[in-house]
Write an enzyme that holds these catalytic residues in place. Structure first.
Site, PDB file in Angstrom:
ATOM      1  N   HIS A  46      13.753  -0.935   0.255  1.00 18.49           N
ATOM      2  CA  HIS A  46      12.914  -1.677  -0.695  1.00 18.49           C
ATOM      3  C   HIS A  46      13.773  -2.399  -1.749  1.00 18.49           C
ATOM      4  O   HIS A  46      13.674  -2.131  -2.942  1.00 18.49           O
ATOM      5  CB  HIS A  46      11.915  -0.723  -1.372  1.00 18.49           C
ATOM      6  CG  HIS A  46      10.741  -1.461  -1.987  1.00 18.49           C
ATOM      7  ND1 HIS A  46       9.501  -0.894  -2.151  1.00 18.49           N
ATOM      8  CD2 HIS A  46      10.622  -2.724  -2.493  1.00 18.49           C
ATOM      9  CE1 HIS A  46       8.682  -1.757  -2.729  1.00 18.49           C
ATOM     10  NE2 HIS A  46       9.341  -2.875  -2.936  1.00 18.49           N
ATOM     11  N   GLU A  68       7.257   5.635   0.945  1.00 15.36           N
ATOM     12  CA  GLU A  68       8.627   5.555   0.414  1.00 15.36           C
ATOM     13  C   GLU A  68       8.897   6.708  -0.557  1.00 15.36           C
ATOM     14  O   GLU A  68       8.008   7.089  -1.296  1.00 15.36           O
ATOM     15  CB  GLU A  68       8.810   4.216  -0.304  1.00 15.36           C
ATOM     16  CG  GLU A  68       8.712   3.043   0.651  1.00 15.36           C
ATOM     17  CD  GLU A  68       8.703   1.689  -0.047  1.00 15.36           C
ATOM     18  OE1 GLU A  68       8.929   1.637  -1.273  1.00 15.36           O
ATOM     19  OE2 GLU A  68       8.467   0.691   0.633  1.00 15.36           O
ATOM     20  N   ARG A  76       4.466  -4.832   1.636  1.00 10.40           N
ATOM     21  CA  ARG A  76       4.343  -3.425   1.250  1.00 10.40           C
ATOM     22  C   ARG A  76       4.247  -2.593   2.527  1.00 10.40           C
ATOM     23  O   ARG A  76       3.696  -3.063   3.542  1.00 10.40           O
ATOM     24  CB  ARG A  76       3.076  -3.195   0.406  1.00 10.40           C
ATOM     25  CG  ARG A  76       3.179  -3.716  -1.019  1.00 10.40           C
ATOM     26  CD  ARG A  76       3.930  -2.745  -1.912  1.00 10.40           C
ATOM     27  NE  ARG A  76       3.891  -3.177  -3.306  1.00 10.40           N
ATOM     28  CZ  ARG A  76       4.875  -3.806  -3.937  1.00 10.40           C
ATOM     29  NH1 ARG A  76       5.985  -4.109  -3.284  1.00 10.40           N
ATOM     30  NH2 ARG A  76       4.765  -4.134  -5.207  1.00 10.40           N
TER      31      ARG A  76
END
Length: 315
Positions: free
Chosen positions: A281, A263, A234
């Site tokens: 991602h 993000e 993450r």
């Protein structure tokens, strides 16, 4: 309550197959179709029994409090750091995730990032497209085979990465909360020691309060100017400003990143650098895996509302 009467709130468009499957079985509310989200939640709060969320759209205390008949949060991800787990537990709300089905894809992506970063694959592609090859050969890059790989978090995904790196004759070491007695890999009791001893440091742990900014300046300095950092965990695992300055100043050799702190915002300074590979991602982003994840999300909801054991409970 019949399945058709079960109100499921989908937080954002995530996957068209998942959306179709939810629509077939339940009463699906698509939150993104309602610009006035608060008004929509007020009007429909008595009909929403389940939430389908993902890492980009959290289920926080405020949302939970606004939904009095909420029973389950079924997350379209393996991580559940975007859900207030303690509050769900307190309120008797079940939480599920989608583990295992994405291990292979995420591990494949980690190896892909290592190769792309060390061998400059993306930069080579840009070099050819910019018609630069006619002007001279591309610079030499860094060998992957035989490099020492350190993995933070030797869970299902970390183990799948280790297995792949072994095929490249890489010595493997790891750090995790506790040593795994059954593992043949070398254990380090701290991330700094692990970083000092490896050429490539891979972040593969879950995001918790303890692992937030587990990659800080000290770890980056221990990795050193010949070391590479790979993150398929993450974004908040890394102190991003520290990583950016280390890359700009070449205090580490390079980084391959699938995730970022805020993000879809990516630090502007990274765009001009040739020693970093940036992905949006997508580590679990194959058709096959996303369909398997969707099946698990739906399966968990069906199990819950037909009073059967949950397939993959977190809470």
């Amino acid at each position: 309550m019949s399945m058709e009467a079960v109100g499921v709130l989908m937080m954002s468009p995530m996957n068209s197959y998942l959306e179709e499957e939810l629509d077939k079985r339940f009463k699906l509310f698509r939150l993104w179709n309602f610009p006035q989200k608060d008004d929509f939640l007020k009007q429909n709060s008595d009909f929403i029994h389940a939430i389908v969320g993902n890492p980009f759209f959290g289920t926080d205390r405020e949302l939970i409090d606004s939904l009095p008949v909420l029973e389950i949060v079924s997350s379209f991800s393996v991580g559940s750091d975007h859900v207030d787990l303690a509050y769900c537990k307190e309120k008797g709300i079940s939480v599920t995730n989608t583990p295992d089905v994405l291990n292979e894809d995420v591990a494949d992506t980690a190896i892909g990032l290592i190769l792309a970063t060390l061998r400059g694959i993306c930069e080579c592609d840009r070099y050819v497209r910019a018609r630069l090859w006619k002007k001279g050969d591309f610079k030499l890059t860094t060998k992957f085979s035989g490099k020492k790989v350190g993995i933070i978090g030797l869970g299902r995904i970390g183990t799948a990465i280790a297995k792949r790196a072994e095929a490249f004759n890489c010595p493997i070491s790891y750090y995790s909360r506790s040593q795994k007695p059954e593992s043949k890999y070398k254990y380090f009791p701290s991330v700094v020691e692990l970083a000092s001893d490896c050429d490539i440091l891979v972040v593969a742990c879950a995001l918790t309060a303890e692992t937030r900014h587990i990659i800080n300046r000290q770890v980056i300095d221990a990795l050193g100017p010949k070391g590479f950092l790979i993150n398929i965990g993450r974004g908040p695992h890394i102190d991003e400003p520290e990583l950016v300055s280390a890359l700009v100043e070449r205090r580490i050799a390079g980084a391959g990143l699938d995730v970022f702190e805020k993000e879809p915002h990516v630090p502007e300074e990274l765009f001009g650098l040739d020693n970093v590979v940036l992905l949006p991602h997508v580590a679990s982003g194959t058709v096959e895996t996303r369909n398997a994840m969707a099946d698990l999300v739906v399966g968990n909801l069906e199990a819950h509302f037909s009073k059967k054991p949950l397939l993959t409970p977190v809470v």
